[in-house]
Design a protein around this motif. Sequence first.
Motif, mmCIF file in Angstrom:
data_model
loop_
_atom_site.group_PDB
_atom_site.id
_atom_site.type_symbol
_atom_site.label_atom_id
_atom_site.label_comp_id
_atom_site.label_asym_id
_atom_site.label_seq_id
_atom_site.Cartn_x
_atom_site.Cartn_y
_atom_site.Cartn_z
ATOM 1 N N GLU A 339 0.820 -1.206 0.000
ATOM 2 C CA GLU A 339 0.000 0.000 0.000
ATOM 3 C C GLU A 339 0.859 1.263 0.000
ATOM 4 O O GLU A 339 1.901 1.332 0.645
ATOM 5 C CB GLU A 339 -0.925 0.015 1.217
ATOM 6 C CG GLU A 339 -1.898 1.187 1.231
ATOM 7 C CD GLU A 339 -2.882 1.136 2.386
ATOM 8 O OE1 GLU A 339 -3.662 2.096 2.533
ATOM 9 O OE2 GLU A 339 -2.869 0.127 3.142
ATOM 10 N N ALA A 340 0.396 2.275 -0.729
ATOM 11 C CA ALA A 340 1.044 3.585 -0.761
ATOM 12 C C ALA A 340 0.768 4.354 0.527
ATOM 13 O O ALA A 340 -0.273 4.162 1.162
ATOM 14 C CB ALA A 340 0.543 4.376 -1.959
ATOM 15 N N TRP A 341 1.686 5.226 0.906
ATOM 16 C CA TRP A 341 1.547 6.015 2.131
ATOM 17 C C TRP A 341 2.170 7.399 1.963
ATOM 18 O O TRP A 341 2.947 7.643 1.036
ATOM 19 C CB TRP A 341 2.215 5.311 3.323
ATOM 20 C CG TRP A 341 3.619 4.845 3.064
ATOM 21 C CD1 TRP A 341 4.018 3.585 2.703
ATOM 22 C CD2 TRP A 341 4.819 5.638 3.117
ATOM 23 N NE1 TRP A 341 5.385 3.547 2.535
ATOM 24 C CE2 TRP A 341 5.901 4.788 2.782
ATOM 25 C CE3 TRP A 341 5.082 6.967 3.410
ATOM 26 C CZ2 TRP A 341 7.224 5.231 2.735
ATOM 27 C CZ3 TRP A 341 6.400 7.429 3.357
ATOM 28 C CH2 TRP A 341 7.448 6.552 3.026
ATOM 29 N N VAL A 342 1.811 8.293 2.870
ATOM 30 C CA VAL A 342 2.410 9.623 2.967
ATOM 31 C C VAL A 342 2.776 9.868 4.424
ATOM 32 O O VAL A 342 1.984 9.590 5.325
ATOM 33 C CB VAL A 342 1.442 10.723 2.491
ATOM 34 C CG1 VAL A 342 1.910 12.099 2.951
ATOM 35 C CG2 VAL A 342 1.315 10.711 0.975
ATOM 36 N N ALA A 343 3.980 10.388 4.652
ATOM 37 C CA ALA A 343 4.416 10.761 5.998
ATOM 38 C C ALA A 343 4.752 12.245 6.013
ATOM 39 O O ALA A 343 5.412 12.751 5.100
ATOM 40 C CB ALA A 343 5.634 9.948 6.417
ATOM 41 N N VAL A 344 4.284 12.954 7.045
ATOM 42 C CA VAL A 344 4.607 14.361 7.233
ATOM 43 C C VAL A 344 5.569 14.463 8.412
ATOM 44 O O VAL A 344 5.286 13.954 9.505
ATOM 45 C CB VAL A 344 3.344 15.198 7.505
ATOM 46 C CG1 VAL A 344 3.720 16.666 7.732
ATOM 47 C CG2 VAL A 344 2.367 15.081 6.342
ATOM 48 N N VAL A 345 6.714 15.095 8.191
ATOM 49 C CA VAL A 345 7.775 15.180 9.200
ATOM 50 C C VAL A 345 8.083 16.644 9.469
ATOM 51 O O VAL A 345 7.637 17.531 8.738
ATOM 52 C CB VAL A 345 9.036 14.432 8.724
ATOM 53 C CG1 VAL A 345 8.731 12.972 8.437
ATOM 54 C CG2 VAL A 345 9.633 15.091 7.483
ATOM 55 N N PRO A 346 8.869 16.946 10.530
ATOM 56 C CA PRO A 346 9.176 18.348 10.828
ATOM 57 C C PRO A 346 9.987 19.000 9.726
ATOM 58 O O PRO A 346 10.718 18.333 8.987
ATOM 59 C CB PRO A 346 9.991 18.264 12.119
ATOM 60 C CG PRO A 346 9.677 16.930 12.686
ATOM 61 C CD PRO A 346 9.417 16.031 11.523
ATOM 62 N N GLU A 347 9.858 20.310 9.639
ATOM 63 C CA GLU A 347 10.677 21.057 8.693
ATOM 64 C C GLU A 347 12.144 20.829 9.037
ATOM 65 O O GLU A 347 12.529 20.914 10.205
ATOM 66 C CB GLU A 347 10.345 22.542 8.788
ATOM 67 C CG GLU A 347 11.073 23.400 7.778
ATOM 68 C CD GLU A 347 10.665 24.855 7.866
ATOM 69 O OE1 GLU A 347 11.226 25.660 7.099
ATOM 70 O OE2 GLU A 347 9.801 25.186 8.703
ATOM 71 N N PRO A 348 12.991 20.506 8.035
ATOM 72 C CA PRO A 348 14.392 20.158 8.327
ATOM 73 C C PRO A 348 15.126 21.182 9.176
ATOM 74 O O PRO A 348 15.828 20.822 10.108
ATOM 75 C CB PRO A 348 14.999 20.046 6.924
ATOM 76 C CG PRO A 348 13.856 19.659 6.056
ATOM 77 C CD PRO A 348 12.659 20.374 6.623
ATOM 78 N N ALA A 349 14.975 22.466 8.871
ATOM 79 C CA ALA A 349 15.704 23.480 9.647
ATOM 80 C C ALA A 349 15.253 23.466 11.099
ATOM 81 O O ALA A 349 16.055 23.543 12.025
ATOM 82 C CB ALA A 349 15.479 24.859 9.039
ATOM 83 N N GLY A 350 13.953 23.354 11.310
ATOM 84 C CA GLY A 350 13.434 23.306 12.672
ATOM 85 C C GLY A 350 13.874 22.049 13.379
ATOM 86 O O GLY A 350 14.196 22.069 14.574
ATOM 87 N N LEU A 351 13.903 20.934 12.668
ATOM 88 C CA LEU A 351 14.328 19.682 13.273
ATOM 89 C C LEU A 351 15.788 19.750 13.701
ATOM 90 O O LEU A 351 16.158 19.283 14.772
ATOM 91 C CB LEU A 351 14.126 18.537 12.274
ATOM 92 C CG LEU A 351 14.524 17.142 12.745
ATOM 93 C CD1 LEU A 351 13.765 16.768 14.009
ATOM 94 C CD2 LEU A 351 14.280 16.121 11.644
ATOM 95 N N SER A 352 16.632 20.375 12.884
ATOM 96 C CA SER A 352 18.043 20.504 13.239
ATOM 97 C C SER A 352 18.202 21.314 14.518
ATOM 98 O O SER A 352 19.015 20.982 15.386
ATOM 99 C CB SER A 352 18.810 21.181 12.095
ATOM 100 O OG SER A 352 18.758 20.397 10.930
ATOM 101 N N ALA A 353 17.414 22.383 14.639
ATOM 102 C CA ALA A 353 17.488 23.215 15.847
ATOM 103 C C ALA A 353 17.041 22.422 17.066
ATOM 104 O O ALA A 353 17.645 22.509 18.137
ATOM 105 C CB ALA A 353 16.622 24.455 15.670
ATOM 106 N N ILE A 354 15.975 21.626 16.904
ATOM 107 C CA ILE A 354 15.472 20.821 18.012
ATOM 108 C C ILE A 354 16.512 19.784 18.438
ATOM 109 O O ILE A 354 16.749 19.563 19.623
ATOM 110 C CB ILE A 354 14.152 20.144 17.614
ATOM 111 C CG1 ILE A 354 13.055 21.209 17.496
ATOM 112 C CG2 ILE A 354 13.744 19.090 18.642
ATOM 113 C CD1 ILE A 354 11.800 20.710 16.820
ATOM 114 N N ILE A 355 17.168 19.164 17.463
ATOM 115 C CA ILE A 355 18.204 18.179 17.779
ATOM 116 C C ILE A 355 19.309 18.835 18.611
ATOM 117 O O ILE A 355 19.782 18.278 19.601
ATOM 118 C CB ILE A 355 18.786 17.566 16.488
ATOM 119 C CG1 ILE A 355 17.741 16.664 15.826
ATOM 120 C CG2 ILE A 355 20.050 16.770 16.789
ATOM 121 C CD1 ILE A 355 18.168 16.142 14.472
ATOM 122 N N SER A 356 19.727 20.046 18.212
ATOM 123 C CA SER A 356 20.783 20.745 18.950
ATOM 124 C C SER A 356 20.356 21.023 20.387
ATOM 125 O O SER A 356 21.127 20.839 21.330
ATOM 126 C CB SER A 356 21.121 22.061 18.240
ATOM 127 O OG SER A 356 21.620 21.814 16.946
#
Length: 371
Positions: A339-356
Amino acid sequence: MRRPASLGRLFGLLLALPVSARAGSIGFTRLGFLDSSSSGGAPRSEAYGISSDGSTVVGFSKAEGSFRGFRWTAAGGMISIGALDSLNPYSDALAISGDGSTIVGESRFGDSMVAHRWTASGGIQAFGFPLGGTSSSTMAVSANGQFIAGYTDSGSARQGFRWSASTGIQVISSPPFLTQPNGISADGSIIVGTNFASGNGAFIWDAANGIRSLNDVTPSAFVGASAWAITPDGKWVVGSGDQAFRWNAATGFQPLGVNFIRAMAVSADGNIVVGDNPLAGSQQAYIWDPVGGARELKTFLVTDLGLNLDGWTLTFASSISADGTVITGVGTNPEGQREAWVAVVPEPAGLSAIISILMALQFRRARRPDS
């Protein structure tokens, strides 16, 4: 000492943020099927392309014992794009223009597979066999749908072409090249793909320089076997070799991880890459970014983002939105169906800041004695 919280557990803090602090609602959506009955065998759907804004997905799904290309949106669900031959109604959808206006792929007509394009106003239309041969396919389309890349096959030769309504067919390769275009820049000026002739591998084409191996542009010991996608501005190319790679003319090849084998799509800035490992005992979708490196996509969605994917195997990720926040692909659902799917993830720039931030929290907690 109190044991520091794991980075995966700290990522749960992300889910508590207001939606305005994230790139839309993080989540996972199964796309369903054109025909969910089992009369023609198990239901099946696969997604292969996504519009720049992530709102429209294309692929194919089982319908009435055959397959039809589909167009999916959250509001309208999955809709068939039709087929060329009513007696043998197979079609697929392999790519969609950035603006969502044009879909390309192939459809059966008689005993042959024929390249097609679909628009809302014109429906599904055949290209025929632009350079002769016995079959053809369209594989990539520019941002506004004006340029389309594909190939024709004669069994012993495969020739790539670029088409537009204003210029018609333009040959991008002739024998001994055996080329399959896979990706095209937003303005249609650059095409990348696979040259099946011995030792040539991943190629890049533009009108000024013609067809060139990526290894000839930037010589390297690393060999790119196939180029699968290119960023809208034409600066970054991703593909597969012994492992997935990211490439540009200035820096050459960047291998993305020994377990990440095939990079199939890339965000507009070149920093989010998705694909799969088709060589694993159980084929798995992968994601790569400069912060997290390469990891299985399901692990990222479940462990880092806290999504519930119980019973799912994510087989491969085939396409990604321009901003890197919407990913589509194929998996095996909890019912054992493809089955086909779609995943929505955090905006990359925001995710990088959160990781830091979270890594800093880990460090502080590790240094703080128990109270």
